[in-house]
Design a protein around this motif. Structure first.
Motif, PDB file in Angstrom:
ATOM      1  N   LEU A  41     -37.978   7.799 -11.391  1.00 35.07           N
ATOM      2  CA  LEU A  41     -37.290   6.557 -10.934  1.00 35.07           C
ATOM      3  C   LEU A  41     -37.654   5.417 -12.004  1.00 35.07           C
ATOM      4  O   LEU A  41     -36.651   4.749 -12.577  1.00 35.07           O
ATOM      5  N   ARG A  42     -38.871   5.311 -12.236  1.00 37.39           N
ATOM      6  CA  ARG A  42     -39.324   4.492 -13.210  1.00 37.39           C
ATOM      7  C   ARG A  42     -38.832   4.424 -14.702  1.00 37.39           C
ATOM      8  O   ARG A  42     -38.377   3.603 -15.147  1.00 37.39           O
ATOM      9  N   LYS A  43     -38.890   5.638 -15.115  1.00 39.33           N
ATOM     10  CA  LYS A  43     -38.417   6.046 -16.215  1.00 39.33           C
ATOM     11  C   LYS A  43     -36.880   6.020 -16.432  1.00 39.33           C
ATOM     12  O   LYS A  43     -36.264   5.551 -17.432  1.00 39.33           O
ATOM     13  N   ASN A  44     -36.085   6.176 -15.354  1.00 38.15           N
ATOM     14  CA  ASN A  44     -34.852   5.924 -15.511  1.00 38.15           C
ATOM     15  C   ASN A  44     -34.343   4.511 -15.692  1.00 38.15           C
ATOM     16  O   ASN A  44     -33.265   4.218 -16.262  1.00 38.15           O
ATOM     17  N   LYS A  45     -35.183   3.668 -15.447  1.00 40.30           N
ATOM     18  CA  LYS A  45     -34.987   2.144 -15.560  1.00 40.30           C
ATOM     19  C   LYS A  45     -35.636   1.933 -16.823  1.00 40.30           C
ATOM     20  O   LYS A  45     -35.643   0.608 -17.194  1.00 40.30           O
ATOM     21  N   ASN A  46     -36.011   2.721 -17.730  1.00 37.96           N
ATOM     22  CA  ASN A  46     -36.958   2.294 -18.931  1.00 37.96           C
ATOM     23  C   ASN A  46     -38.062   1.285 -18.749  1.00 37.96           C
ATOM     24  O   ASN A  46     -38.183   0.450 -19.555  1.00 37.96           O
ATOM     25  N   TRP A  47     -38.749   1.391 -17.709  1.00 39.63           N
ATOM     26  CA  TRP A  47     -39.737   0.789 -17.325  1.00 39.63           C
ATOM     27  C   TRP A  47     -41.125   1.340 -17.605  1.00 39.63           C
ATOM     28  O   TRP A  47     -41.335   2.460 -17.466  1.00 39.63           O
ATOM     29  N   ASP A  90     -44.580  -2.931 -16.283  1.00 38.64           N
ATOM     30  CA  ASP A  90     -43.405  -3.281 -15.888  1.00 38.64           C
ATOM     31  C   ASP A  90     -43.339  -3.197 -14.350  1.00 38.64           C
ATOM     32  O   ASP A  90     -43.084  -4.233 -13.678  1.00 38.64           O
ATOM     33  N   PHE A 124     -35.786   0.762  -5.696  1.00 38.09           N
ATOM     34  CA  PHE A 124     -34.950   1.897  -6.329  1.00 38.09           C
ATOM     35  C   PHE A 124     -33.935   2.431  -5.430  1.00 38.09           C
ATOM     36  O   PHE A 124     -33.611   3.670  -5.805  1.00 38.09           O
TER      37      PHE A 124
END
Length: 64
Positions: free
Chosen positions: A12-18, A22, A56
């Motif tokens: 989920l974090r990577k899907n937001k490019n965070w 961040d 999320f």
């Protein structure tokens, strides 16, 4: 957190490019706390899990 739940948070974090940093700033925790959640050495508190779920748009069970 169990392995599947840890992978969910990372995805989920990577899907937001965070980055972990961040997410830590958004959650008002240390980067180390996010890292520990993702590694499974520590779980978020109920309050933080609720905030993650809201952030999320995912069921809270994903983080408990």
């Amino acid at each position: 957190m169990e392995n599947t739940k840890r992978n969910t948070l990372v995805s989920l974090r990577k899907n937001k490019n965070w980055t972990q940093r961040d997410l830590a700033e958004i959650m008002q925790v240390s980067q180390q706390a996010v890292s520990e959640w993702e590694q499974g050495t520590r779980s978020p508190t109920f309050k933080k899990a609720k905030k993650l779920a809201d952030l999320f748009e995912t069921p809270i069970e994903s983080f408990l």
